[in-house]
Design an enzyme around this catalytic site. Structure first.
Site, mmCIF file in Angstrom:
data_model
loop_
_atom_site.group_PDB
_atom_site.id
_atom_site.type_symbol
_atom_site.label_atom_id
_atom_site.label_comp_id
_atom_site.label_asym_id
_atom_site.label_seq_id
_atom_site.Cartn_x
_atom_site.Cartn_y
_atom_site.Cartn_z
ATOM 1 N N SER A 442 4.509 -52.673 -29.024
ATOM 2 C CA SER A 442 4.008 -52.232 -27.722
ATOM 3 C C SER A 442 3.513 -50.797 -27.756
ATOM 4 O O SER A 442 2.799 -50.375 -26.853
ATOM 5 C CB SER A 442 5.049 -52.421 -26.624
ATOM 6 O OG SER A 442 6.334 -52.388 -27.119
ATOM 7 N N HIS A 463 -0.267 -58.574 -28.367
ATOM 8 C CA HIS A 463 0.781 -57.965 -27.546
ATOM 9 C C HIS A 463 1.151 -58.879 -26.382
ATOM 10 O O HIS A 463 0.357 -59.070 -25.464
ATOM 11 C CB HIS A 463 0.274 -56.599 -27.044
ATOM 12 C CG HIS A 463 1.259 -55.848 -26.215
ATOM 13 N ND1 HIS A 463 0.897 -54.967 -25.228
ATOM 14 C CD2 HIS A 463 2.614 -55.845 -26.225
ATOM 15 C CE1 HIS A 463 1.971 -54.460 -24.675
ATOM 16 N NE2 HIS A 463 3.027 -54.976 -25.247
ATOM 17 N N GLU A 475 -2.441 -59.325 -24.674
ATOM 18 C CA GLU A 475 -3.397 -58.258 -24.991
ATOM 19 C C GLU A 475 -3.637 -58.294 -26.498
ATOM 20 O O GLU A 475 -2.698 -58.123 -27.276
ATOM 21 C CB GLU A 475 -2.744 -56.942 -24.564
ATOM 22 C CG GLU A 475 -3.640 -55.753 -24.552
ATOM 23 C CD GLU A 475 -2.922 -54.529 -23.961
ATOM 24 O OE1 GLU A 475 -1.681 -54.490 -23.940
ATOM 25 O OE2 GLU A 475 -3.631 -53.601 -23.533
ATOM 26 N N ASN A 513 -0.046 -50.891 -20.968
ATOM 27 C CA ASN A 513 0.994 -49.863 -20.873
ATOM 28 C C ASN A 513 0.419 -48.494 -20.551
ATOM 29 O O ASN A 513 1.054 -47.664 -19.912
ATOM 30 C CB ASN A 513 1.807 -49.804 -22.166
ATOM 31 C CG ASN A 513 2.769 -50.982 -22.268
ATOM 32 O OD1 ASN A 513 3.084 -51.604 -21.259
ATOM 33 N ND2 ASN A 513 3.196 -51.306 -23.466
#
Ligand code: NAD
Length: 732
Positions: A442, A463, A475, A513
């Site tokens: 991540s 991801h 992702e 993120n």
């Protein structure tokens, strides 16, 4: 010319109208389709040889998937400067066709008329269920995979071809509410039990023909066309009905926080419609539907959650390379993420080798699939056979040799570059030269991790979000050297497990993120400034975020926040901008308030771990200031801080397609879905106003709100993101 509908009248006097949209696996309704259906209904009603009519589908396993959304766009376009009139007229035209079916040439005293039945070989959604609702009897095949219902609310509109008015009158407002307000779908048996359809049988066409030939005159009169009709459960002016509407109104506002226009408009259509005769109710429904279609939120939601989501799932950004579907996947690390990735892969019928440091750890990861399936069996969503089939696909191991034959590896071991590099090297010694290696990291840059591989073009980021089986977004991250085959492999894998992909370039925190961390940080910053925590949390929810920033950080855990902060600070050095945030979370960590898992964080939790109110001790350290900012100011801080990060990701080329930016934001972290995503939100605000707000926020709160060059330029030119970057997707 292609035809969507055909009609054939048999010697028995039954006219069968068959819907079969050319070139589509499921029927969708178009303007031309309506015209053809209308023509056949006229002809069948006028033909004396026709005793009854059956409408069915030429597609095996489905009746229809819904409306071609271009129909709505076309109605708007045709209206030029006055789209409202054009949309209203278009909808009234549809009502008149369906009403013609429902009245079937009966006179004012309900005399005459021909029975019309509808046959659903399977799935019937949206207009595909509104047409049956206008017929006199609905027969469905016993097809447990079929889905029947009105899912319009999920994309920001509501059933506007009479579905709202007919279903609420058929079932009563209360019983209709899960189907209308939540878009609940049912299989045929459940649909029958709920009163949505009339019969489930092995040969619905034969049953329907038999029914139309034997129907009595009273069988074809809808309850609302009878004298003295009363809405089941009571109309709004009836005491019972009144309470239903009070409750429904509170529920809708509680759930939507007033930001979704469709739910409110639909409720108004049901309420106001219940006060007047049926045909007037349809006009009222059409008015509310027009108002919803003209609301920018609805078009943005349709664009992101329907059109663009589907385009991405179908491979809009897939490189042109041959089929890369995965046959055997190796999952490294059987922890929380590895176990989830194993589950969704096995459910998609892919063979999985799940590897951990010990066989026991790997077995524990495999047991996650067993536990998940057991829950499914208890809820009658799965069967013991399905569970066995899924488990049979999973090999749990600690032996790298078992990875032989894998064509994709997904690594989900500890978030430590050394550990990741070590397992990468070990894997490569056992897999074939074509195997693609993906990491689920991540935070670590893909390009750096790819250095452990001898073929960085075959190295990529995939991801997942937690929990894997629930979160729909994946992702995909391209490292500097990632090749096209690896991208196609990742996309084909995501398609196999039926999730929605976005493809981004490698940069700190990738896309999702990168945008969500500033949201959390902005909330925490405000706590430090003395903004009331309740104001922060409620402002977020009232602007459509599923969780307030403080609740979100409690869910993901304070120690994870601390860890990410430390790593980011180490990487950024003096440029690190979030000292004010760290002060708060480091202090909470020192206090042992690690979030939900510790039953203590920004919130208090009871013995069972249930969240209570905000922790009062927060105020002792960060007293609430006498003067509080306005709700809008707090909301703008929370949304702009995410949206500007999305714009920067676009400017920097991390994001290559704004459609991915919008879809990813809604599915990945729940960015105010009513807005259609951050780019759609900025388009709704308009670039000039957005730039003006950035300037004011930057002046008051710091450079993180500085207007990006791109947005400034667009403000000067009066441009919108969808016009500039995705004109083909601009008009939903
Ligand atoms: P976890 O700690 O639950 O699981 C990691 C697993 O890897 C453990 O079972 C461990 O035994 C195993 N492991 C460690 N070293 C190994 C080795 N050398 N060989 C084989 N197995 C080894 O962690 P997690 O939450 O599942 O996260 C895994 C990865 O996914 C991390 O890179 C993390 O950043 C990423 N990720 C996590 C989340 C999340 O919400 N937890 C979300 C997205 C991505």
């Amino acid at each position: 010319m292609t035809t969507d509908f055909t009609m054939e009248t048999g010697a028995d006097g039954v006219a069968i109208i068959t819907w079969d949209t050319p070139g589509k696996s499921m029927n969708v309704m178009s303007i031309e389709g309506f015209r053809q259906l209308d023509g056949f209904i006229d002809a069948a009603l006028a033909d004396e040889a026709v005793k009854g009519i059956v409408i069915t589908s030429g597609k095996a396993g489905s009746f229809a998937g819904g409306m071609d959304l271009n129909v709505l766009a076309k109605m708007r376009e045709d209206g030029g400067d006055d789209p409202a009139s054009s949309i209203f007229a278009g909808i009234m035209q549809i009502h008149s066709i369906l009403r013609k079916i429902e009245r079937a040439a009966m006179d004012d005293r309900n005399k005459g008329g021909k029975p019309i039945a509808c046959v659903l070989p399977g799935t019937a959604l949206g207009i595909g269920f509104e047409i049956p609702l206008a017929c006199h009897r609905i027969f469905a095949a016993d097809n447990p995979k079929a889905k029947i219902g009105l899912p319009e609310i999920m994309v920001g509109i509501f059933p506007g071809a009479g579905g709202t008015t007919r279903l609420s009158r058929k079932l009563g407002a209360m019983a209709a509410s899960p189907f209308l307000l939540e878009g609940k779908l049912s299989d045929p048996k459940k649909a029958k039990a709920a009163g949505l359809i009339d019969e489930v049988c092995d040969d619905p066409l034969a049953a329907a023909k038999d029914w139309v030939l034997n129907a009595k005159p009273a069988d074809i009169v809808k309850p609302w066309d009878e004298k003295g009709y009363k809405m089941p459960g009571g109309a709004p002016y009836h005491p019972a009905g009144f309470m239903t509407f009070v409750g429904a109104s509170a529920m809708v506002n509680g759930k939507t926080k007033g930001v979704y226009p469709a739910a409110k408009a639909m409720l108004s259509a049901v309420y106001e419609g219940a006060l007047v005769p049926f045909d007037t109710a349809l006009r009222i429904e059409a008015r509310w539907f027009t108002s919803v279609l003209l609301n920018p939120s609805s078009s943005a939601m349709i664009r992101s959650l329907f059109i663009n989501k589907e385009a991405l799932e179908k491979g809009a950004n897939r490189p042109q390379v041959p089929d890369q579907r995965v046959k055997k996947v190796g999952v490294l690390g059987a922890g929380m993420m590895g176990a989830g990735i194993t589950l969704v892969s096995a459910m998609a019928g892919i063979e999985v080798v799940l590897l951990d440091q010990s066989k026991e750890a790997a077995e524990k990861g495999r047991a996650y699939t067993a536990g998940y399936m057991d829950k499914g069996i208890a809820r009658k969503k799965a069967t013991p056979e399905k569970k066995e089939a899924a488990l049979a696909l999973i090999t749990a191991t600690d032996d790298y040799a078992d990875l032989a034959g894998c064509d994709l590896i997904v690594e989900a071991v500890f978030e430590d570059p050394k550990v990741k590099a070590e397992v990468t090297k070990k894997v490569l010694a056992h897999v074939g030269p074509d195997c693609i290696f993906a990491t689920n990291t991540s935070t670590l840059p893909i390009t750096e991790l790819a250095k452990a591989s001898s073929s960085p073009e075959q190295f990529i980021g995939i991801h997942f979000f937690s929990p894997v089986e629930k979160m729909m977004l994946v992702e995909i991250i391209k490292g500097r050297e990632t090749g096209q085959v690896a991208v196609a492999k990742a996309l084909d894998f995501v398609r196999q497990i039926r999730k929605t992909p976005i493809v981004v370039n490698d940069a700190r925190f990738f896309y999702a993120n990168r945008c969500i961390i500033p949201y959390i940080n902005e909330g925490i910053r405000m706590v430090a400034e003395g903004v009331s925590p309740a104001l922060i949390e409620n402002a977020a929810k009232l602007v459509g975020m599923p969780l307030g920033p403080l609740q979100l950080v409690d869910e993901t855990s304070i120690d994870l926040g601390v860890k990410i902060a430390r790593a980011t600070k180490a990487a950024m050095g003096d440029a690190y901008p979030d000292g004010a945030v760290d002060e708060v979370i480091f202090w909470l960590a020192d206090e042992g308030r690690m979030g939900r898992k510790a039953a203590a964080g920004f919130y208090d939790y009871d013995d069972k771990g249930k969240r209570q109110g905000l922790w009062e001790g927060l105020a002792a350290k960060y007293p609430v200031a006498d003067e509080q900012p306005s709700l809008t100011e707090v909301q703008h801080r929370l949304l702009f801080v995410q949206a500007l990060e999305a714009v920067r990701a676009l400017e920097e080329g991390v994001l290559e397609d704004i459609r991915e930016g919008d879809v990813g934001a809604i599915l990945g972290w729940g960015f105010a879905p009513w807005s259609g995503g951050p780019f759609s939100w900025l388009d709704i605000l308009g670039a000039p106003y957005a730039a003006e707000r950035c300037d004011a926020l930057a002046e008051a709160h710091g450079p993180r709100f500085a207007c990006p060059e791109l947005l400034r330029e667009m403000a000067e030119d009066g441009e919108a993101f969808y016009d500039r970057f995705a004109p083909q997707a601009a008009a939903a």
